[in-house]
Design a protein around this motif. Structure first.
Motif, PDB file in Angstrom:
ATOM      1  N   GLU A 177       0.904  -1.462   0.240  1.00 23.66           N
ATOM      2  CA  GLU A 177      -0.031  -0.095   0.240  1.00 23.66           C
ATOM      3  C   GLU A 177       1.095   1.571  -0.366  1.00 23.66           C
ATOM      4  O   GLU A 177       2.090   1.118   0.100  1.00 23.66           O
ATOM      5  CB  GLU A 177      -0.622   0.393   1.240  1.00 23.66           C
ATOM      6  CG  GLU A 177      -1.821  -0.867   1.542  1.00 23.66           C
ATOM      7  CD  GLU A 177      -2.887  -1.706   2.911  1.00 23.66           C
ATOM      8  OE1 GLU A 177      -4.001  -0.064   2.338  1.00 23.66           O
ATOM      9  OE2 GLU A 177      -2.687  -1.361   3.562  1.00 23.66           O
ATOM     10  N   GLN A 233      -4.985   6.633   1.271  1.00 23.32           N
ATOM     11  CA  GLN A 233      -5.912   5.704   0.830  1.00 23.32           C
ATOM     12  C   GLN A 233      -6.882   6.803   1.489  1.00 23.32           C
ATOM     13  O   GLN A 233      -7.937   5.337   1.386  1.00 23.32           O
ATOM     14  CB  GLN A 233      -5.124   4.438   2.142  1.00 23.32           C
ATOM     15  CG  GLN A 233      -4.194   3.962   1.090  1.00 23.32           C
ATOM     16  CD  GLN A 233      -4.483   2.440   0.279  1.00 23.32           C
ATOM     17  OE1 GLN A 233      -4.523   3.245  -0.870  1.00 23.32           O
ATOM     18  NE2 GLN A 233      -4.253   1.161   0.542  1.00 23.32           N
ATOM     19  N   ARG A 258     -10.369   7.185   1.996  1.00 24.22           N
ATOM     20  CA  ARG A 258     -11.221   7.133   1.066  1.00 24.22           C
ATOM     21  C   ARG A 258     -12.410   7.727   1.617  1.00 24.22           C
ATOM     22  O   ARG A 258     -13.825   7.613   1.646  1.00 24.22           O
ATOM     23  CB  ARG A 258     -11.297   5.384   0.253  1.00 24.22           C
ATOM     24  CG  ARG A 258     -11.455   4.925   1.537  1.00 24.22           C
ATOM     25  CD  ARG A 258     -10.406   3.506   1.114  1.00 24.22           C
ATOM     26  NE  ARG A 258     -10.553   2.437   1.432  1.00 24.22           N
ATOM     27  CZ  ARG A 258     -10.123   2.572   2.927  1.00 24.22           C
ATOM     28  NH1 ARG A 258      -9.355   3.016   3.848  1.00 24.22           N
ATOM     29  NH2 ARG A 258     -10.199   1.460   3.786  1.00 24.22           N
ATOM     30  N   CYS A 312      -4.305   1.409   4.786  1.00 26.23           N
ATOM     31  CA  CYS A 312      -6.343   1.603   5.030  1.00 26.23           C
ATOM     32  C   CYS A 312      -6.626   2.030   6.038  1.00 26.23           C
ATOM     33  O   CYS A 312      -7.592   2.992   5.990  1.00 26.23           O
ATOM     34  CB  CYS A 312      -5.883   0.338   4.138  1.00 26.23           C
ATOM     35  SG  CYS A 312      -6.510  -1.009   4.287  1.00 26.23           S
ATOM     36  N   SER A 350      -1.171   0.644  -6.180  1.00 26.60           N
ATOM     37  CA  SER A 350      -1.869   0.326  -4.593  1.00 26.60           C
ATOM     38  C   SER A 350      -2.528   2.304  -4.904  1.00 26.60           C
ATOM     39  O   SER A 350      -1.793   2.286  -4.383  1.00 26.60           O
ATOM     40  CB  SER A 350      -1.224  -0.991  -3.473  1.00 26.60           C
ATOM     41  OG  SER A 350      -2.436   0.259  -2.739  1.00 26.60           O
ATOM     42  N   GLY A 405      -7.992   1.231  -1.614  1.00 24.69           N
ATOM     43  CA  GLY A 405      -8.715   0.458  -1.289  1.00 24.69           C
ATOM     44  C   GLY A 405      -8.672   0.073  -0.432  1.00 24.69           C
ATOM     45  O   GLY A 405      -8.313   0.343   0.606  1.00 24.69           O
ATOM     46  N   GLY A 443      -7.199  -0.524  -6.225  1.00 23.20           N
ATOM     47  CA  GLY A 443      -8.208   0.588  -5.596  1.00 23.20           C
ATOM     48  C   GLY A 443      -8.818   1.898  -6.481  1.00 23.20           C
ATOM     49  O   GLY A 443      -8.982   1.502  -7.624  1.00 23.20           O
ATOM     50  N   CYS A 451     -12.950  -1.874  -6.802  1.00 19.45           N
ATOM     51  CA  CYS A 451     -12.868  -0.506  -6.546  1.00 19.45           C
ATOM     52  C   CYS A 451     -11.899  -0.160  -7.886  1.00 19.45           C
ATOM     53  O   CYS A 451     -12.509   1.775  -7.980  1.00 19.45           O
ATOM     54  CB  CYS A 451     -11.277  -0.066  -5.682  1.00 19.45           C
ATOM     55  SG  CYS A 451     -12.291  -0.694  -3.987  1.00 19.45           S
TER      56      CYS A 451
END
Lengths: 508, 257
Positions: A165, A188, A190, A504, B135, B138, B177, B206
């Motif tokens: 990530e 990340q 969201r 995340c 990435s 997500g 994502g 996603c």
């Protein structure tokens, strides 16, 4: 010690908002400082808007692990600032940064006030006085810098070399030695907390399941417990047992995967290869239960989405036995190999007193000698009836964080075997009614990384007016940064894997 | 050393026979490609569309059309339907080259789409494809089950597919994502850093349409709002077998059936 200024609360039990005391800020601050001095932890501290735009409410949820008790209190902040607690209580450092970012409130005296997820506030105020027409870009902020001959800076990310990530890491180095590591996240982000407001909706459970994909069961359980507490819904013992088994399967898959990943980072390929595969065997056990390797669809408000019958139970036990033997055979190679042990021991130490100060949770806390496990300290669901002994290490280094996982793997397998051996009767799923209005509930579960904390406040219609999520990574990222101090930069992957934190889950 | 050799013997050989042999057995509760039985639908019923969390179902000519690109495979629609008009089959072959091919309607022939890459591109990448993974939001589940393909049992390397550490070394991007606002620039820069010709693979709900976060102001609704996408692999997350099947059929290394 009873925290006299705050109201007491139990994990997973809703309270009416009017029983939560609103304190003057100085009393609020004193109660937090007294509580942490007496060994309590700050599980969450968060803002909540009021009908007046210049007044923000701050809530705090403290966990008293000795007493199996939670405390809750709140205060009103008028204007755009409040005195920071961080200098006296370091474990709230990131909560205060989050409050600054979400509400534009400046914690005056915060030693290193930076954004957390790089977005605009809910209130139109900005704690950094950034012009409103200027885009807020991730990781655009001050970074701690060391100056001097031969000091250099290494910057990594957000896009990493592997399948990882996004996050941005800055190392201040002297040769190979790291003076300081600073971590900037938020890539990340969201908007999950905002999207939960007005719920529950048909999407809410999916938000919970995807807060951190590898922690689907723990986050979904925390969310469902919120809904059930507010609806006064009684789950069956069968459903609670299946939730507990799913949670431990999630722990097993991730812990085994981490042992393999650590082996890979020290270049010990046998354990890396075997554990990578065996992790899949555990994920497939979750899929045996619910069709999804990550447990999607398993945890639902009112119980579980999938039941278990005798043949599925015996298949689960058969495959569990095989996976257990394979894991033991693979993992024990680590302790028998001096070149591996030499890399693990004394690398990335996190001393116990620092772990306490930073509010570290989960295996990372237990590896530093803290007896801290919500399955024992604030038990919910099946863990109120069936106990898993807490293991600790006192080394606080990579070895400690790796070895504690091996201890937990063995105990989780034993737990699952006991539970599946005596499945209680009952319906897997019961109906959930509407939610109590004007209430607050906090649910805490020991996910594989540590404390997964959800808090919901309902409005007068019984919809979510505020939803707060604290992933264990939110507490632990600072622990990783600390553990790298004085280490070699080449130890970073190893230290990182030994924590294996979620981006995340932090970024929401 | 002795113990390592003994462990090696004990752990045995696990690389799967697939694709030359049968695919690994999936859970009997696995939810793969949805199947719609339109004659079972009641007049004016939209129960399935009503419970879908992501708006993946639209009712057309009195029966549901399911957009697998938006679908979380939660099977709420199948549970809500009193007539069992929707079923999630065990077919794991979900990949498609065109976005519209992910929509399952009654009039659609069952079975996987043809996803093989164009001949001139295949000549370049068919036996060696280096991918850079980005990435972009997500929950990290798609990343985790993509990473699984590198483990011994799946052994992605035997197909000539490898994840590389720099966009300069890559032939394509594999994106997961919804593309958060905070990853938008990084994704664009990574794409621009790839040499031509380049391909893009979007993995998971996603990356295809925004997933559970569809229409949040904090995200774009998928990778193709930022870069052109050549292969879509649906799922939340897709099973490793779904991802592998998509990749090797894309490269022309496996027939659909």
């Amino acid at each position: 010690m009873i925290n006299s200024h705050f109201a007491t609360m139990t994990n997973g039990r809703a309270v009416k908002l009017d029983v939560i005391p609103t304190l003057a800020f100085d009393d609020f601050k004193k109660a937090i400082l007294d509580g942490t001095a007496a060994g309590q932890r700050v599980s969450a501290m968060f803002g909540d808007p009021t009908s007046q735009s210049e007044v923000t409410q701050l809530y705090v949820v403290m966990a008293d692990d000795e007493q199996n008790q939670l405390y809750i209190g709140r205060t009103h902040i008028e204007g755009d600032q409040f005195p920071s607690l961080t200098p006296q209580c370091p474990q709230v450092h990131l909560f205060e940064r989050e409050i600054a970012e979400q509400f534009g409130l400046k914690p005056i005296g915060h030693p290193w006030l930076k954004p957390v997820r790089y977005h605009r506030s809910k209130t139109g105020r900005d704690a950094w006085n950034r012009p409103s027409d200027q885009a807020v870009l991730p990781a655009v902020c001050d970074f701690f810098q060391v100056e001097g001959d031969e000091v250099h800076e290494v910057a990594v990310g957000p896009v990493h070399a592997g399948i990882i990530e996004p996050g941005h890491f800055r190392f201040q180095c002297h040769g190979e030695r790291v003076f300081h590591l600073e971590i900037a996240l938020g890539f990340q982000h969201r908007g999950v907390e905002d999207a939960m407001i007005g719920g529950p909706t048909k999407r809410s459970i999916h938000y919970a399941e995807t807060l951190a994909g590898d922690t689907t069961i723990a986050h979904a359980t925390a969310y469902c417990q919120i809904v059930e507490a507010l609806a006064h819904c009684q789950k069956t013992a069968r459903a609670q047992m299946l939730r507990g088994v799913s949670l431990e399967l999630e722990r097993l898959a991730n812990h085994v995967g981490d042992l393999g990943a650590v082996a890979n980072d020290v270049g010990f390929l046998p354990t890396a290869s075997y554990c990578g595969r065996i992790r899949g065997d555990f994920l497939n056990l979750t899929a045996l239960l619910c069709g999804s390797r990550f447990g999607r669809g398993m945890i639902r408000p009112g119980g579980v989405g999938f039941d278990i019958d005798d043949s599925r139970a015996s298949e689960l036990l058969r495959r569990l036995d095989k996976a257990e033997k394979d894991t033991a055979n693979s993992v024990n190679l680590l302790w028998d190999t001096p070149s591996v042990m030499a890399r693990l021991e004394n690398t990335g130490p996190l001393p116990k007193h620092i772990a306490v100060e930073l509010g570290i949770v989960g295996p990372a806390a237990r590896a530093s000698g803290l007896v801290r496990d919500l399955r024992q300290d604030q038990p919910s669901g099946i863990f109120r009836f069936s106990h898993i002994p807490v293991g600790t290490c006192d080394t606080g280094d990579v070895f400690g964080r790796v070895f504690i996982r091996w201890v937990e793997i063995q105990r989780s397998i034993k737990f699952i075997r006991e539970q599946i051996g005596a499945i209680p009767a009952g319906s897997p799923l019961v109906k959930v009614g509407s939610l109590a209005p004007d209430s607050l509930v906090a649910t805490l579960n020991e996910g594989w990384r540590g404390e997964v904390c959800h808090i919901a406040i309902t409005n007068e219609q019984g919809s979510f007016a505020r939803y707060k999520v604290v992933d264990p990574s939110f507490h632990n990222w600072a622990g990783l940064a600390y553990a790298l101090r004085g280490q070699e930069i080449s130890d970073f992957p190893l230290c990182n894997k030994s924590f294996n934190l979620s981006y995340c889950g932090h970024d929401l | 050393m002795f113990k390592i050799i003994l462990a090696r013997l004990r752990q045995g050989h696990h690389t799967m026979e697939y694709p030359d042999g049968p695919a690994p057995k999936l859970s009997d509760r696995f939810r793969g490609c949805p199947v719609v039985k339109a004659d079972a639908c009641c007049d004016g019923c939209a129960d399935c569309a009503g419970v879908c969390p992501t708006g993946a179902i639209v009712i057309k000519d009195n029966h549901p059309c399911i957009d697998m690109g938006k679908c979380l495979f939660c099977s709420e629609c199948a549970n809500a339907c009193g007539q069992q008009a929707i079923k999630y089959s065990d077919d794991y072959r979900l990949a498609a080259r065109r976005r519209e091919d992910l929509v399952v309607c009654n009039d659609k022939p069952a079975g996987p789409c043809d996803v093989e890459m164009e001949r001139d591109i295949k000549k370049l990448f068919g036996r060696s494809l280096k991918l850079r993974q980005v990435s972009a939001g997500g929950c990290n589940a798609c990343e985790a089950d993509t990473n699984v393909l590198n483990t011994l049992a799946w052994d992605l390397g035997r197909f000539g597919i490898q994840f590389v550490a720099s966009p300069r070394h890559a032939d394509g991007l594999l994106i997961t994502g919804p593309v958060t606002q905070n990853m938008h620039l990084a994704l664009k820069k990574t794409y621009d850093a790839l040499p031509q010709p380049k391909i893009v693979i979007a993995v998971g709900a996603c990356a295809i349409a925004g997933g559970p976060y569809i229409d949040h102001e904090q995200v774009k609704n998928g990778a193709d709002t930022v870069v052109p996408v050549d292969l879509y692999i649906p799922g939340c997350p897709p099973h490793p077998l779904t991802i592998l099947d998509g990749l090797i059929r894309f490269l022309g290394q496996k027939e659909a059936n």
